[in-house]
Structure formats: structure tokens, C-alpha cells
Design a protein around this motif. Structure first.
Motif, PDB file in Angstrom:
ATOM      1  N   VAL A 177      10.930  18.037 -55.364  1.00  0.00           N
ATOM      2  CA  VAL A 177      11.664  16.838 -54.951  1.00  0.00           C
ATOM      3  C   VAL A 177      11.956  15.970 -56.178  1.00  0.00           C
ATOM      4  O   VAL A 177      11.082  15.739 -57.015  1.00  0.00           O
ATOM      5  CB  VAL A 177      10.856  16.035 -53.917  1.00  0.00           C
ATOM      6  CG1 VAL A 177      11.673  14.829 -53.425  1.00  0.00           C
ATOM      7  CG2 VAL A 177      10.444  16.916 -52.743  1.00  0.00           C
ATOM      8  N   SER A 218       9.666  13.666 -60.407  1.00  0.00           N
ATOM      9  CA  SER A 218       9.645  14.893 -59.619  1.00  0.00           C
ATOM     10  C   SER A 218       8.264  15.022 -59.000  1.00  0.00           C
ATOM     11  O   SER A 218       7.274  14.503 -59.529  1.00  0.00           O
ATOM     12  CB  SER A 218       9.937  16.109 -60.506  1.00  0.00           C
ATOM     13  OG  SER A 218       8.978  16.222 -61.543  1.00  0.00           O
ATOM     14  N   ARG A 247       6.276  19.108 -52.735  1.00  0.00           N
ATOM     15  CA  ARG A 247       6.029  18.807 -51.325  1.00  0.00           C
ATOM     16  C   ARG A 247       5.588  20.078 -50.588  1.00  0.00           C
ATOM     17  O   ARG A 247       6.349  21.050 -50.504  1.00  0.00           O
ATOM     18  CB  ARG A 247       7.295  18.226 -50.703  1.00  0.00           C
ATOM     19  CG  ARG A 247       7.118  17.717 -49.291  1.00  0.00           C
ATOM     20  CD  ARG A 247       8.304  16.841 -48.899  1.00  0.00           C
ATOM     21  NE  ARG A 247       9.556  17.587 -48.860  1.00  0.00           N
ATOM     22  CZ  ARG A 247      10.761  17.018 -48.799  1.00  0.00           C
ATOM     23  NH1 ARG A 247      10.873  15.694 -48.815  1.00  0.00           N
ATOM     24  NH2 ARG A 247      11.848  17.755 -48.745  1.00  0.00           N
ATOM     25  N   PRO A 277      14.721  10.808 -51.341  1.00  0.00           N
ATOM     26  CA  PRO A 277      14.937  11.892 -52.301  1.00  0.00           C
ATOM     27  C   PRO A 277      16.392  11.983 -52.745  1.00  0.00           C
ATOM     28  O   PRO A 277      17.313  11.892 -51.932  1.00  0.00           O
ATOM     29  CB  PRO A 277      14.516  13.144 -51.519  1.00  0.00           C
ATOM     30  CG  PRO A 277      13.563  12.650 -50.479  1.00  0.00           C
ATOM     31  CD  PRO A 277      14.080  11.291 -50.100  1.00  0.00           C
ATOM     32  N   THR A 335      16.348  17.943 -53.179  1.00  0.00           N
ATOM     33  CA  THR A 335      15.196  18.818 -53.005  1.00  0.00           C
ATOM     34  C   THR A 335      15.624  20.254 -53.253  1.00  0.00           C
ATOM     35  O   THR A 335      16.756  20.643 -52.956  1.00  0.00           O
ATOM     36  CB  THR A 335      14.591  18.697 -51.590  1.00  0.00           C
ATOM     37  OG1 THR A 335      15.580  19.066 -50.619  1.00  0.00           O
ATOM     38  CG2 THR A 335      14.115  17.280 -51.316  1.00  0.00           C
ATOM     39  N   ASP A 383       8.843  22.426 -51.449  1.00  0.00           N
ATOM     40  CA  ASP A 383      10.030  21.768 -51.982  1.00  0.00           C
ATOM     41  C   ASP A 383       9.682  21.070 -53.284  1.00  0.00           C
ATOM     42  O   ASP A 383       8.681  20.341 -53.358  1.00  0.00           O
ATOM     43  CB  ASP A 383      10.582  20.719 -51.011  1.00  0.00           C
ATOM     44  CG  ASP A 383      11.105  21.316 -49.728  1.00  0.00           C
ATOM     45  OD1 ASP A 383      11.783  22.351 -49.790  1.00  0.00           O
ATOM     46  OD2 ASP A 383      10.828  20.739 -48.662  1.00  0.00           O
ATOM     47  N   ASP A 429       1.879  15.896 -50.406  1.00  0.00           N
ATOM     48  CA  ASP A 429       2.637  15.639 -51.629  1.00  0.00           C
ATOM     49  C   ASP A 429       1.726  15.664 -52.846  1.00  0.00           C
ATOM     50  O   ASP A 429       0.673  15.012 -52.865  1.00  0.00           O
ATOM     51  CB  ASP A 429       3.336  14.285 -51.535  1.00  0.00           C
ATOM     52  CG  ASP A 429       4.255  14.187 -50.322  1.00  0.00           C
ATOM     53  OD1 ASP A 429       4.774  15.237 -49.893  1.00  0.00           O
ATOM     54  OD2 ASP A 429       4.442  13.068 -49.809  1.00  0.00           O
TER      55      ASP A 429
END
Length: 299
Positions: A246, A226, A229, A256, A259, A244, A213
């Protein structure tokens, strides 16, 4: 190094709202744009591409260059000054600069101190910068969390453990620095989201996950965030991976709200891209697609 599009690849600048809609604002096969900042008047996005700075009008989707002088080719680390009239920029020579947002002469802020400097945060009062320092520009060494006065001067390191860290930016109230760090894991590359107070106290993990992340960005009202990922096992923040974007509530980072899967990574969400009203944020995707099928769409 200036990034370019692959053959058959396109650059898509998209806007996602907190109500979960994502819309295509701009698409091109000619230039690889990265890292959107939203201007304080809400009218434009600021991006880098081809080593230059660009302005993308939100209403007309017209792209225009912001001419700068006295600065090396840009990378994708740039943050608007809180006054809305200036911008701080990282360049490929390893230094941080300040320039007028309308264009003009850039002024170097950082000194030749043996580090490469990668800007990510400006304090709400505009007095301080947060950046990642890479000693001697050696990317085999971990990045260190550093802060300094925005008009230059000596830098100070904030200890967030031995692991590589990146993306430090200030919370809207200036009370925290949000970042990603590998200090919570012994697995190489396993970045996790964290925050620390500017005085070095209160260092804590925000979310424990199996994914990698990066780049937590808070909305101006502090209610949402935000982040990007990457797949488990990713080292660094490379380009052209299935990633992604997120959206979360800052009250619960582990749940979340939405996504958006896409092809991207590097350049997608490197800097804070929230609109000033906290209603939406921008990100960039880099799909390999048929230009004839490219069209605005909701997702």
C-alpha cells in the motif's frame, strides 16, 4: 532458518513509483531474495537471500553477492548506515552486526543480554539503532521496542503497550519511530500502524483498519509511506499469503493512493526500500507461476 522457493515458485523484485506504476526489475527461480534496501547513490538494491547479502544493479538488473565474513547466516532485517558506506544486519544467531557495504569483515554490535535482536531502524545521524527484542528467542513472547547506541552499549526499552510490536524505524528527521503493534487490539495478531517519539512520548495509532498492517516505511522526503497489508485474522507476518503493498500520503494514512496485490508477506517489505529521491520504492513478490510466461510488465 534460511527460506527457499517452493517448486514452481519465483522471486520477483519489483519497483513501484509514486505515480502508481509497478515494473518488474528482476525475476529468478533459483534464490529467494528478501527485503530490499535502496543504496544512497540510487544505483542498486541490497537484499538478503540464502543467508547472504546481495547487490542488484538497478540499470543492468545484474545480481552479485556482497562477501561478508565473521557473521552468521543473515535474516531479512538490514538497514544501510546513513553514511552510505556501511550496513547494519541482523543474523540468525540473534545478533546485530555492522559491515562495510562493499563487503568484508562484520563486527558484532549487540551483547549476550538474553534477547534476540531484530534490527529495523538507524537514526538519521547514525548514532542509534531501533530494534525488536525477543526474550530468549522465544517467539511465543511479544517483541519489545528497544533502542541502543549504534556502536554498542546498554539497550533501553520504549514502552508501546503489552502487544507484540515490529518494524521500528526512524522518520527522516529523527523525531519519530514508526512501527506496527498489536497493543491497540485484544485480537491476537491484529497489528496496526503507529508511531512514538524516541523518548517514549506521543505514542499514537496512525490508521485504524480491519486488516493486519505491518512495516510502515516513510520516503526520505517524508511525504509518502508504504506498508504491507495482510488479511484480517493473520497472526504474525507469514509468507505466501495474498497481501497488498500500500502507498499512502503521510498527510492521510486512511486514503491509499495505490495498492499492489501479490503473493508474499514475509520478505516482501520488511525494511525501508525507498529510493533516495523519494520517487519510488522496491518490494518483492513470490508468485507460483510458469517461468516460460515470466516477463517484465507494467501494472
Amino acid at each position: 532458518m534460511i527460506r527457499t522457493l517452493q517448486t514452481g515458485q519465483r522471486c520477483e523484485v519489483r519497483i513501484a513509483s509514486v505515480s502508481s506504476r509497478s515494473e518488474l526489475l528482476y525475476s529468478t527461480g533459483d534464490i529467494l531474495l528478501e527485503a530490499a534496501n535502496w543504496t544512497l547513490d540510487g544505483q542498486a538494491l541490497i537484499l538478503n537471500g540464502d543467508g547472504k547479502l546481495w547487490k542488484l544493479d538497478v540499470d543492468s538488473a545484474q545480481l552479485s553477492e556482497i562477501p561478508l565474513t565473521g557473521i552468521a547466516d543473515l535474516n531479512n532485517d538490514h538497514v544501510l548506515a546513513p553514511d552510505g558506506e556501511g550496513i547494519f544486519l541482523s543474523a540468525n544467531d540473534g545478533h546485530i552486526y555492522h559491515a562495510p557495504l562493499e563487503g568484508g569483515a562484520a563486527t558484532r554490535v549487540t551483547k549476550d543480554d538474553g534477547y534476540f535482536h531484530f534490527l529495523h531502524g538507524v537514526s538519521p545521524d547514525g548514532a542509534e539503532l531501533a530494534y525488536v527484542g525477543i526474550e530468549a528467542g522465544d517467539f511465543s513472547r511479544p517483541g519489545r521496542l528497544m533502542v541502543m547506541a549504534s556502536d554498542g552499549g546498554a539497550a533501553a526499552r520504549i514502552d508501546v503497550g503489552p502487544g507484540h510490536c515490529d518494524g521500528p524505524e526512524y522518520s527522516p528527521d529523527g523525531a519519530w519511530l514508526y512501527l506496527n503493534t498489536e497493543s491497540f487490539s485484544t485480537a491476537k495478531g491484529h497489528a496496526q500502524l503507529a508511531r512514538v517519539r524516541p523518548d517514549g512520548s506521543g505514542f499514537e495509532q496512525l490508521l485504524q483498519s480491519e486488516s493486519v498492517d505491518w512495516f510502515p516505511h516513510l520516503s526520505p522526503d517524508g511525504r509518502y509511506a508504504s506498508y504491507l497489508r495482510f488479511p484480517r485474522g493473520t497472526v504474525g507476518h507469514p509468507a505466501d499469503l495474498p497481501v497488498d503493498v500500500v502507498l499512502v500520503s503521510t498527510a492521510d494514512w486512511g486514503a491509499p493512493l495505490r495498492t499492489w496485490p501479490l503473493s508474499g508477506g514475509q520478505g516482501t517489505l520488511n525494511v525501508n526500500s525507498w529510493s533516495p529521491d523519494s520517487a519510488c520504492f522496491a518490494f518483492v513478490a513470490y508468485p507460483l507461476t510458469d517461468p516460460a510466461k515470466d516477463q517484465a510488465r507494467d501494472a
